[in-house]
Structure formats: structure tokens, C-alpha cells
Design an enzyme around this catalytic site. Structure first.
Site, short mmCIF file in Angstrom:
data_model
loop_
_atom_site.label_atom_id
_atom_site.label_comp_id
_atom_site.label_asym_id
_atom_site.label_seq_id
_atom_site.Cartn_x
_atom_site.Cartn_y
_atom_site.Cartn_z
N ASP A 153 0.84 -1.21 0.00
CA ASP A 153 0.00 0.00 0.00
C ASP A 153 0.87 1.25 0.00
O ASP A 153 2.00 1.23 0.51
CB ASP A 153 -0.91 -0.03 1.24
N ASN A 182 -10.59 -2.61 -6.06
CA ASN A 182 -9.81 -1.74 -6.95
C ASN A 182 -10.50 -1.50 -8.29
O ASN A 182 -10.13 -0.57 -9.03
CB ASN A 182 -8.40 -2.30 -7.18
#
Ligand code: FPP
Length: 266
Positions: free
Chosen positions: A40, A88
Site C-alpha cells: 500500500d 480496486n
């Protein structure tokens, strides 16, 4: 005939990585078997240097390469990377397209090194939801690396832990209907066989970069007893030294799996 067993010498790079790991205080005989990573912070990394988000993802590939290499050299047999979550898909189409192109390029470029290093590529997630070209690239990479027996590198793609569990429930119901299994035989071990991760042990260590204290729907079933290590380092800045920190911290934990410790002191 000599009865000396020939031991294959370790390549120089591997010896060097092991030396650095030992110097960092890592006990090479107590490494995790399975490391899982929530990569991340690519977007924040790009923003901090006024670059488009995709530059963060591109820089993140360098970290992927370094971490795969280091895990392989340390002989960690399972590495799972959260590369594209089911959520996503809500990102702008341009970012999704760019990520898919990066993934295909990564696969094309890395196949040779994966083969040379006995790494097998695997995937978890709803691969059929990915663009056809990506599915083909993944198929090819999986086939080409199928003989890799030293490490399974799994990419989680279009992956979500809840959906994986729901899909596994459906498969278990189907198995019961087809009389391959009875309801009474279903237990956590048997159920795990229906998950995408059936061929790997549960992660021992879960790493998350960029400081967020979340699991983000990653390996929900499998991390029941994983040690979690979170670093503020953004994924594109994540290097071998950070992995070493995570491994060292892992080795300082007392893993009790719900039991008291060995001499009952706790
Ligand atoms: C999270 O950062 C990262 C991703 C959604 C994608 C991860 C992809 C890569 C590292 C590159 C491709 C991977 C492989 C295996 C080839 P973010 O965009 O959510 O960052 P932010 O939270 O700072 O916005």
C-alpha cells in the site's frame, strides 16, 4: 565410487543476502514459511513527488522484484502479494488499464528469472474477471514456471477475502451434493481445501505498508493466527532492510495459537 553427496553450492547473491540477514539479527532457521504482503501507499508516494499515481505503481514494481528475490534467497517457500483487490475495480479506468499493462509487462520480464530461480507463479482471486490479455499472460507465466519448486509466488488479483469464502462455501455445497463429502465431515481443514489458497499453508507473517491499520479484505480466513507487522514505509520505498525488520520482529513474537506458552508461564 565416492560416497560423498554433492551439495549444490549456493549462488553468491544468495550467500550475500543470507549474510546480510544474519548481520541484521535474523535467525535463518526460524523464518516464516509463508509471508503475505498488502502493498500500500503507491498513490501517496507518487503524490509526494508530484507524479501521476501510475508512477507510484511503476516504482512499486521495483519493490516487488526486490522482495521476491530476497524471500527466494532466504528460502521462504510461499510469498503472496495483494496486487489488485476486488474493490480496486472502482478506481478510474485509466488507472486500472495502466495497472493491467504493468502487470503484463512484469510477467513478461520476470518469467526468465522466475524459471532460473525455481519460482512458480500462482494466482488467487477471480482471475476470470481480468481482461482477456491479462488472463492469457497469467496462463502463460503459470505454465512456463510450473516446474518451480522452491517458492510459490502468488499474486492476489481481483481478490477479496469475503468473496473467496462465499465461493468456497458454494464449492463445499456442490461437493456435498455430489456425495464427495458429508456435512458432518466439514471442518476448518476440509473447508480450507475449497479456498483459492488450498495448496499453501496459512501465512505466518502479514506485512502491510503505508501505516494503515487495516486488513482490507485480504486473506480473511487464512490470517487467523498470522503475526501482523505494519510499517509507515510506502510500498515503493520498501526494500530488503524493511523486510529484515519485519522478519526480526516476527522472530521476537511468541506464537501461541491460543495455547499458554511452553512452560505455562503466561
Ligand atoms: C496500493 O497502493 C497498491 C495497489 C492498488 C496496487 C499494487 C500494485 C503494484 C505494486 C504494482 C503491480 C504489481 C505487480 C505484482 C506487478 P494505492 O494506490 O492504494 O496507494 P494509496 O493508498 O497511497 O493511494
Amino acid at each position: 565410487m565416492s560416497n560423498v553427496i554433492a551439495v549444490e553450492p549456493q549462488p553468491v547473491h544468495q550467500v550475500e543476502t543470507m549474510r546480510r540477514a544474519k548481520a541484521a539479527g535474523i535467525d535463518l532457521s526460524r523464518l516464516p514459511r509463508h509471508v503475505a504482503v498488502i502493498m500500500d501507499g503507491n498513490g501517496r508516494w507518487a503524490r509526494s513527488s508530484n507524479k501521476p499515481r501510475i508512477e507510484g505503481h511503476r516504482a512499486g514494481i521495483k519493490s516487488v522484484r526486490e522482495i521476491v528475490r530476497t524471500c527466494r534467497r532466504l528460502e521462504i517457500p510461499f510469498l503472496t502479494l495483494y496486487a489488485f483487490s476486488a474493490e480496486n475495480w472502482k478506481r478510474p479506468g485509466s488507472e486500472i488499464n495502466a495497472l493491467m499493462i504493468l502487470l503484463c509487462n512484469f510477467l513478461r520480464r520476470e518469467i526468465r528469472e522466475m524459471k532460473e530461480n525455481n519460482i512458480r507463479l500462482g494466482t488467487i482471486g477471480r482471475i476470470h474477471e481480468l481482461p482477456f490479455a491479462v488472463q492469457k499472460a497469467l496462463d502463460y507465466a503459470r505454465r512456463e514456471t510450473a516446474q518451480g519448486e522452491k517458492m510459490l509466488l502468488s499474486l492476489a488479483l481481483s481478490y477479496g477475502g469475503r468473496v473467496e469464502i462465499v465461493d468456497a462455501v458454494k464449492k463445499a455445497i456442490q461437493a456435498v451434493r455430489e456425495h464427495q463429502l458429508t456435512v458432518d465431515e466439514i471442518n476448518p481443514d476440509r473447508f480450507s481445501e475449497f479456498l483459492d489458497t488450498a495448496e499453501m499453508p496459512d501465512p505466518d507473517l502479514l506485512i502491510r505498508t503505508s501505516g494503515e491499520m487495516r486488513i482490507s479484505n485480504f486473506l480473511l480466513w487464512q490470517i487467523a493466527y498470522a503475526e501482523i507487522w505494519i510499517t509507515p514505509v510506502l510500498w515503493p520505498d520498501f526494500r530488503e532492510e524493511h523486510l529484515f525488520e519485519a522478519l526480526k520482529d516476527f522472530q521476537s513474537r511468541q506464537r501461541r495459537f491460543g495455547r499458554v506458552d511452553i512452560d505455562g508461564a503466561i
